[in-house]
Motif scaffolding. Structure first.
Motif, PDB file in Angstrom:
ATOM      1  N   ALA A   1      37.119 -11.038  73.326  1.00 53.94           N
ATOM      2  CA  ALA A   1      37.381 -11.969  72.448  1.00 53.94           C
ATOM      3  C   ALA A   1      38.071 -11.331  71.053  1.00 53.94           C
ATOM      4  O   ALA A   1      37.506 -10.561  70.985  1.00 53.94           O
ATOM      5  N   GLN A   2      38.312 -12.012  70.512  1.00 53.81           N
ATOM      6  CA  GLN A   2      39.717 -12.116  69.314  1.00 53.81           C
ATOM      7  C   GLN A   2      39.635 -13.029  68.537  1.00 53.81           C
ATOM      8  O   GLN A   2      40.772 -13.643  69.030  1.00 53.81           O
ATOM      9  N   PRO A   3      38.760 -12.883  67.579  1.00 49.25           N
ATOM     10  CA  PRO A   3      38.936 -14.412  66.602  1.00 49.25           C
ATOM     11  C   PRO A   3      40.065 -14.495  66.055  1.00 49.25           C
ATOM     12  O   PRO A   3      40.206 -13.093  65.354  1.00 49.25           O
ATOM     13  N   ALA A   4      40.475 -15.040  65.649  1.00 51.49           N
ATOM     14  CA  ALA A   4      41.804 -14.754  63.950  1.00 51.49           C
ATOM     15  C   ALA A   4      41.240 -15.961  62.733  1.00 51.49           C
ATOM     16  O   ALA A   4      40.051 -16.676  62.869  1.00 51.49           O
ATOM     17  N   GLY A   5      41.802 -15.076  62.012  1.00 54.17           N
ATOM     18  CA  GLY A   5      41.351 -15.827  60.675  1.00 54.17           C
ATOM     19  C   GLY A   5      40.004 -15.832  59.762  1.00 54.17           C
ATOM     20  O   GLY A   5      39.559 -16.605  59.542  1.00 54.17           O
ATOM     21  N   GLY A   6      39.626 -14.209  60.743  1.00 60.35           N
ATOM     22  CA  GLY A   6      38.367 -14.248  59.556  1.00 60.35           C
ATOM     23  C   GLY A   6      36.645 -15.092  60.269  1.00 60.35           C
ATOM     24  O   GLY A   6      35.977 -14.780  60.321  1.00 60.35           O
ATOM     25  N   GLY A   7      37.597 -15.560  61.885  1.00 63.55           N
ATOM     26  CA  GLY A   7      36.034 -15.817  62.605  1.00 63.55           C
ATOM     27  C   GLY A   7      35.502 -15.052  63.323  1.00 63.55           C
ATOM     28  O   GLY A   7      36.003 -13.793  63.321  1.00 63.55           O
ATOM     29  N   ASP A   8      34.147 -15.486  63.700  1.00 62.61           N
ATOM     30  CA  ASP A   8      33.263 -14.671  64.783  1.00 62.61           C
ATOM     31  C   ASP A   8      33.039 -14.587  65.675  1.00 62.61           C
ATOM     32  O   ASP A   8      32.086 -15.602  66.035  1.00 62.61           O
ATOM     33  N   SER A   9      33.617 -14.288  66.335  1.00 58.42           N
ATOM     34  CA  SER A   9      32.846 -14.536  68.698  1.00 58.42           C
ATOM     35  C   SER A   9      31.750 -13.588  68.756  1.00 58.42           C
ATOM     36  O   SER A   9      31.054 -13.139  68.609  1.00 58.42           O
TER      37      SER A   9
ATOM     38  N   ASP B   1      32.480 -22.678  64.374  1.00 61.72           N
ATOM     39  CA  ASP B   1      33.795 -22.417  65.402  1.00 61.72           C
ATOM     40  C   ASP B   1      35.085 -21.886  64.767  1.00 61.72           C
ATOM     41  O   ASP B   1      34.808 -20.910  64.031  1.00 61.72           O
ATOM     42  N   LEU B   2      35.749 -21.251  65.724  1.00 60.04           N
ATOM     43  CA  LEU B   2      36.938 -20.342  65.533  1.00 60.04           C
ATOM     44  C   LEU B   2      37.834 -20.505  66.696  1.00 60.04           C
ATOM     45  O   LEU B   2      38.025 -21.661  67.892  1.00 60.04           O
ATOM     46  N   VAL B   3      38.981 -20.266  66.498  1.00 56.45           N
ATOM     47  CA  VAL B   3      40.020 -19.984  67.639  1.00 56.45           C
ATOM     48  C   VAL B   3      40.059 -18.496  67.769  1.00 56.45           C
ATOM     49  O   VAL B   3      40.097 -17.278  67.075  1.00 56.45           O
ATOM     50  N   THR B   4      40.856 -18.704  69.428  1.00 51.84           N
ATOM     51  CA  THR B   4      39.911 -16.885  69.949  1.00 51.84           C
ATOM     52  C   THR B   4      40.552 -16.683  70.819  1.00 51.84           C
ATOM     53  O   THR B   4      41.330 -17.566  72.169  1.00 51.84           O
ATOM     54  N   ASP B   5      41.399 -15.521  71.068  1.00 56.61           N
ATOM     55  CA  ASP B   5      42.030 -14.867  72.355  1.00 56.61           C
ATOM     56  C   ASP B   5      40.725 -14.347  72.803  1.00 56.61           C
ATOM     57  O   ASP B   5      40.256 -13.900  72.750  1.00 56.61           O
ATOM     58  N   MET B   6      40.968 -14.916  74.725  1.00 59.71           N
ATOM     59  CA  MET B   6      40.137 -13.698  75.264  1.00 59.71           C
ATOM     60  C   MET B   6      40.774 -12.967  76.507  1.00 59.71           C
ATOM     61  O   MET B   6      41.801 -13.263  76.706  1.00 59.71           O
TER      62      MET B   6
END
Length: 428
Positions: free
Chosen positions: A91-99, A145-150
């Motif tokens: 999982a690669q989060p965007a914008g500094g998110g922590d997955s 909350d976050l936005v992520t690629d999986m």
């Protein structure tokens, strides 16, 4: 007494009667709500369809992009394997998110979890999986909350995470992400004065407390074969432990065995020789973590499995189980459930049909429920049903006795859970 199906349960248990042959056949198809003990209920196939989501036959890795995850929420990608192989999940989060990622098998058993092995705040893990369906769950650390690629792929597929600088290739060409291997040249703090055999025989073993940032490696020696347990404890540090033999080969690793603490059990004696424990912190590395090496206690380990709901206890009076008797058409009860220690119930069903079990938060709760038959075989597992923290199981049952474990998702919850059951039998 017979009961008609409620609207809530109709879809889940359609096909119970012989007169509904066509609907019964459709239940054999793997729909998301049937996969991973209900974890896949709100999920989507990584390849778009079940046929296109087999990693073993996929030409390229399977990726879901731009997935929004709300506060206290999660997202789930479903994939399958038609043959056993090593698989990478990311999982690669965007914008500094922590997955944080969790991988579940088709029965709903947690296979692995990872926070930051992808480098930065990304998540990544590599493991060997057997054929079957799997669910990759991603959520924000601490419910953020976050936005992520999986992404899911074979080890030769391109990654979306950088991995950690401490990663290396092992003798079997598999990529290890975590810390540097503990080789004979690695600086490590000795445990005990000489071999640990005498301390293990006395029952106490050896225990020390240091920060992971200050002491990332420990070394010890066994003069004779020993079955041992290794633990690392401090949930705020969230320790992750790795175990190496004397040459630096990775033998085992663990994260979050109990709450955010870690444990590795060697139930068969390890050969005499030198060993090394390596650690990293998924939380605060500057907090003290208690590391212990003790003799493996089979009875205590079994009791822990019962406490966590990982195995069903025997119904011989040796373990506390609340007897509900013959299950009525509908029942509701409240229970104070403290942390991850399960409260166990046994009930009886007098004819085949279906049951719906709900575990609903009343106060300070994130319920998790597991259903077993009287032989101790897991029938169903659920956590977070219908986009909530509540849990629900719908299962076909035959006449007989069943065991239900109810516990909190983590030790952070100590509240009251409302447990409701409904029974259904086929219409004549």
């Amino acid at each position: 007494m017979k009961f008609t199906l409620s609207a809530l349960a109709t879809t889940a248990i359609v096909g119970l009667t012989a007169g509904m042959g066509q609907a019964q056949t459709s239940l054999l198809q793997p729909t998301p709500d049937m996969i991973c003990g209900g974890v896949g209920e709100a999920g989507q196939w990584m390849g778009g369809t079940p046929e296109a989501s087999d990693i073993a036959t996929a030409t390229d890795p399977l990726t879901l992009t731009g997935l929004p995850i709300a506060l206290e929420g999660n997202t789930v990608g479903i994939f399958s394997l038609s043959s056993a192989m090593d698989v990478r999940v990311e999982a690669q989060p965007a914008g500094g998110g922590d997955s944080v990622i969790e991988l579940y098998d088709d029965g709903g058993t947690l296979v692995l979890t990872d926070d930051d092995s992808g480098g930065g705040w990304a998540s990544r893990a590599e493991t060997q999986l057997q054929p079957g369906n799997y669910c990759l769950l991603a959520r924000g650390y601490a419910g953020g909350d976050l936005v992520t690629d999986m992404r899911v792929g074979r080890l030769e597929h391109e990654t979306i995470t950088a991995g950690l600088a401490g990663g290396f290739f092992g003798d079997d060409d598999s990529y290890f992400v975590g810390i540097d291997a503990c080789t004979p040249e690695t600086e490590a703090t000795p445990l005990g004065n000489g071999p640990l055999d005498a301390q293990l025989a006395e029952g106490g073993g050896v225990s020390v407390a240091n920060t992971i940032s200050g002491v990332p490696y420990y070394r010890f020696t066994l003069a004779s074969p020993q079955a041992i347990s290794i633990t690392a404890e401090n949930p705020q540090a969230d320790p992750y432990i790795y175990f190496f033999d004397g040459t630096g080969a990775l033998m085992a690793e663990n994260d979050d065995y109990q709450s955010l603490n870690s444990r590795i059990n060697f139930t068969a004696p390890l050969p005499a020789g030198d060993y090394c424990i390596g650690m990293r912190a998924l939380g605060n590395p500057n907090l003290p973590v208690t590391v212990s090496v003790t003799g493996y206690d089979a009875a205590a380990a079994l009791a822990e499995l019962y406490d966590r709901g990982d195995a069903a206890p025997p119904m011989d009076g040796s373990y506390p189980i609340i007897d509900l008797g013959l299950l009525p058409g509908r029942s509701v009860r409240d229970a104070q459930i403290s942390g991850q220690r399960a409260t166990w119930y046994v009930f009886e069903v007098d004819q085949h049909g279906a049951i719906v079990i709900d575990a609903v938060e009343v106060t300070d709760s994130d319920p998790l429920i597991i259903l077993f038959n009287d032989l101790g075989q897991e029938i169903a597992f659920n956590d977070d049903s219908g986009g909530t923290l509540n849990s629900q199981i719908t299962a076909r049952v035959q006449a007989g006795r069943y065991l239900l474990a109810v516990r909190q998702y983590s030790d952070n919850y100590q509240g009251i859970i409302r447990i409701a059951t409904e029974r259904f039998v086929p219409a004549p």
